[in-house]
Design a protein around this motif. Sequence first.
Motif, mmCIF file in Angstrom:
data_model
loop_
_atom_site.group_PDB
_atom_site.id
_atom_site.type_symbol
_atom_site.label_atom_id
_atom_site.label_comp_id
_atom_site.label_asym_id
_atom_site.label_seq_id
_atom_site.Cartn_x
_atom_site.Cartn_y
_atom_site.Cartn_z
ATOM 1 N N UNK A 1 -3.986 -1.848 -0.305
ATOM 2 C CA UNK A 1 -3.897 -3.265 0.072
ATOM 3 C C UNK A 1 -2.607 -3.567 0.811
ATOM 4 N N UNK A 2 -1.516 -2.982 0.343
ATOM 5 C CA UNK A 2 -0.230 -3.229 1.006
ATOM 6 C C UNK A 2 -0.232 -2.617 2.404
ATOM 7 N N UNK A 3 -0.935 -1.500 2.565
ATOM 8 C CA UNK A 3 -1.029 -0.873 3.890
ATOM 9 C C UNK A 3 -1.851 -1.745 4.838
ATOM 10 N N UNK A 4 -2.930 -2.329 4.319
ATOM 11 C CA UNK A 4 -3.724 -3.235 5.152
ATOM 12 C C UNK A 4 -2.870 -4.419 5.604
ATOM 13 N N UNK A 5 -1.941 -4.793 4.754
ATOM 14 C CA UNK A 5 -1.061 -5.932 5.061
ATOM 15 C C UNK A 5 0.214 -5.470 5.765
ATOM 16 N N UNK A 6 0.206 -4.279 6.319
ATOM 17 C CA UNK A 6 1.267 -3.887 7.245
ATOM 18 C C UNK A 6 2.306 -2.913 6.743
ATOM 19 N N UNK A 7 2.325 -2.559 5.459
ATOM 20 C CA UNK A 7 3.321 -1.602 4.974
ATOM 21 C C UNK A 7 2.797 -0.169 5.164
ATOM 22 N N UNK A 8 3.691 0.801 4.928
ATOM 23 C CA UNK A 8 3.342 2.218 5.127
ATOM 24 C C UNK A 8 3.672 2.998 3.855
ATOM 25 N N UNK A 9 2.811 2.893 2.869
ATOM 26 C CA UNK A 9 3.127 3.499 1.578
ATOM 27 C C UNK A 9 2.992 5.026 1.567
ATOM 28 N N UNK A 10 3.860 5.644 0.779
ATOM 29 C CA UNK A 10 3.664 7.036 0.382
ATOM 30 C C UNK A 10 3.349 6.969 -1.109
ATOM 31 N N UNK A 11 2.152 7.386 -1.465
ATOM 32 C CA UNK A 11 1.747 7.349 -2.863
ATOM 33 C C UNK A 11 1.847 8.760 -3.424
ATOM 34 N N UNK A 12 2.687 8.932 -4.429
ATOM 35 C CA UNK A 12 2.780 10.247 -5.066
ATOM 36 C C UNK A 12 1.881 10.280 -6.289
ATOM 37 N N UNK A 13 0.981 11.240 -6.311
ATOM 38 C CA UNK A 13 0.241 11.527 -7.545
ATOM 39 C C UNK A 13 0.971 12.653 -8.262
ATOM 40 N N UNK A 14 1.158 12.495 -9.560
ATOM 41 C CA UNK A 14 1.892 13.528 -10.284
ATOM 42 C C UNK A 14 1.194 14.869 -10.099
ATOM 43 N N UNK A 15 -0.132 14.831 -10.072
ATOM 44 C CA UNK A 15 -0.908 15.944 -9.519
ATOM 45 C C UNK A 15 -2.179 15.340 -8.953
#
Lengths: 477, 344
Positions: free
Chosen positions: A219-233
């Motif tokens: 959702x934040x990416x749709x609203x213009x941000x560029x997230x890096x989401x880390x999954x622990x695995x």
Amino acid sequence: MPTNILMPALSPTMTEGNLAKWLKAEGDSVESGDVIAEIETDKATMEVEAVDDGILGKILVAEGTEGVAVNTPIAILLEEGETANDSGEPSAEAPAPSTAETPQESAPTPQSNNNATQPTGAIVQNRDIFHAQGVIIEPPPFDEAAFFTDTYDVTVRDALRDAMAEEMRADKDVYLMGEEVAEYQGAYKVSQGLLDEFGETRVIDTPITEHGFAGLAVGSAMNGLKPIVEFMTFNFAMQAMDHIINSAAKTLYMAGGQLGCQIVFRGPNGAATRVGAQHSQCYASWYAHVPGLHVLAPWSAADAKGLLKAAIRDPNPVVFLENEMLYGETFACPSDEDFVIPIGRAKIEREGADVTIVAYSIMVGKALQAAETLAEQGIDAEVINLRTIRPLDRHTVLESVKKTNRIVCAEESWPFAGIGSEIAALIGEHAFDYLDAPLARVCAADVPLPYAANLEKLALPQVEHIVEAARKVCYAD
Amino acid sequence: MSTKKTSKSKKAAKAAPKKRSNSEATPATEEMLKLYRQMLMIRRFEEKAGQLYGMGLVGGFCHLYIGQEAVVTGISSVQEPQDTVVTTYRDHAHMLACGMDPRGIMAELTGRIDGYSRGKGGSMHMFSREKGFFGGHGIVGAGTAIGTGLGFAHKYRGDGGVAIGYMGDGAANQGQVAECYNMAALWDLPVLFVIENNKYGMGTSVERSSAGELYKRGIGYGIPGEQVDGMDVFTVQAAARQALGYIRSGGGPYILEVMTYRYRGHSMSDPAQYRSKEEVASYKENKDPITTLKAMMETAGIAEEDLKAIDKDIKEIVGNAAEFAKNSPEPPPEDLWTDVLVEV
């Protein structure tokens, strides 16, 4: 002007139904929303509501009639003062979607008249699409050697951190989110130091809530941000699968190109050591199956840095598959901050003439070890590091096979519908006549990964398996 | 009109919503006309969409909003231009309320090139970044996480916007909604969670699917919640105004459970046998949001001709949208291959 009331379809599959009952009589006035009739299908009885105000002029299909085709006029609706015999009475023919109301005869390519304000879709000529259309294209050009004139030794772990730090310095819309990424400095210490440099608004510890934070990040990416989401695995990303596929990968297409999602999902993928079946799966083929995603799998520190920077800059959603066993390995990595590896370009790590070994992630190192052993045995193997799983660099793989005429695919995934299967399909479709031996695959055993040390070793593909497979396709035994 | 409220936690207590006056005071004529127009637009649009569906011009699923008009009309009437909106698949009304072009919406329903998604999204998948509308999502509950992320971005950028995330009563039971309540409260995100409780998640009533009260589900997270009558547009408007004010002043997220009713089935092919005809008729006759407002306007002395003029105007707009949607060409074959990925 009188208008026809048509037999409605209640589902896309309905072709006819029974007119069970009229609830209004001829001469009754009806308002939009009034129930005027009941119709039956084999599944249900439904009410027909008036869409316009007027007077029910004439009933054309009597109640009790069975098998009335969809779109058959069932009654005529009049405006006040009209009669059913007024000129302009609609014809009894069912209007089809393309009635002649608007001339469309000279429209070879439909054009938007742009009346509904709408940006045009992105013109996309990505590699997968070319492939689907039967085209094999060369990978994006990249003079990689030029960057290796000035290198520093770095672990994969720190190379990933450096990539994120450089991109976060360059673009304030880039932020990192995940479990233990901030105060703990990363479950595997990949995000060491980032909280100190970028603060808690840009390096964010999440609750253990993968489904929720993946969706939030999208959702934040749709609203213009560029997230890096880390999954622990990536094993935990199964919780978030819906958002990765349905919310991130499909939105650009469903939006006709006007709303995309710039996001990176990253973390360790595949087996570690003795952590059992639920923490050890390789997801490469799961994600690679999905149009709308880029899927990257680095092996070396240079791969890690150059590909992660590319992933963060990519306007598309990227799944970035790391490997825990590689985090501590040290490699030479270009110092230049502009070292960004193009997505969709494989690397020939070792040139050879006798057999092609295609690998990604941790299996690249094992393939190189296998190549050394094979060299001692007189077999000159070429090792391709795929780097990008999707879009696959089909060109590099095919050119190699055309040279060596023999191929082994090595991966840590299960065999069924794995990346090796895709390579096999590629070779079968485009290099069949070049093969001097059937293709061989080296994969994990087709079982959930066992805990016992001896069984785990048996389940995972080892260097000797690659050597065996290469010897087999070379008919060396 | 009953309003129930809960704000028991320490966080909610620090800025407990003040008691507000609701629609007892007579609103301005202009406001009544504006809301009437919006609600009527939604109803007529949906009736027309249903008609086109019946003619086979709209395919797949088609979920109509008829009966629920006061909800999105009341809330959108007090939102700000920088706010963002997301909802599930009963979404045509939200798009209209965001100011999206009825022709572009209808043309998407018919799967044509002039639709908002160039015919590639359909009824459930439309977006307009320009109007702050982020879908239109086909997965129940997923829109709530997207909405929480929209709110995250508002806070990250400090642009003063609030994300309004609509969900149905069915979605309220999804695990990710609870996950989002937690994060939204933890990080004080500017998100208004709107639960449109129309009493049935498809064919299963709220009583048979949901323990406790939906508006109280935020209590454990410290999110104030409120249940309001969603069949009265001014009640909804007043509740939304207060909730948005609370959020904009830094209070964090807020839950508004809006009690409403859909007249039609869940989708077009739903015979709605899980509820009685009397129940549906009772809502239509006694609670209809448009009839209620119309009566209010008559009492306030608004001339019948003024309303007729609006009716006529809307009929024309919707009729034009339908014609536009019928006549817009299908997308060209080469569009099959575009928009999968952004070409770098």
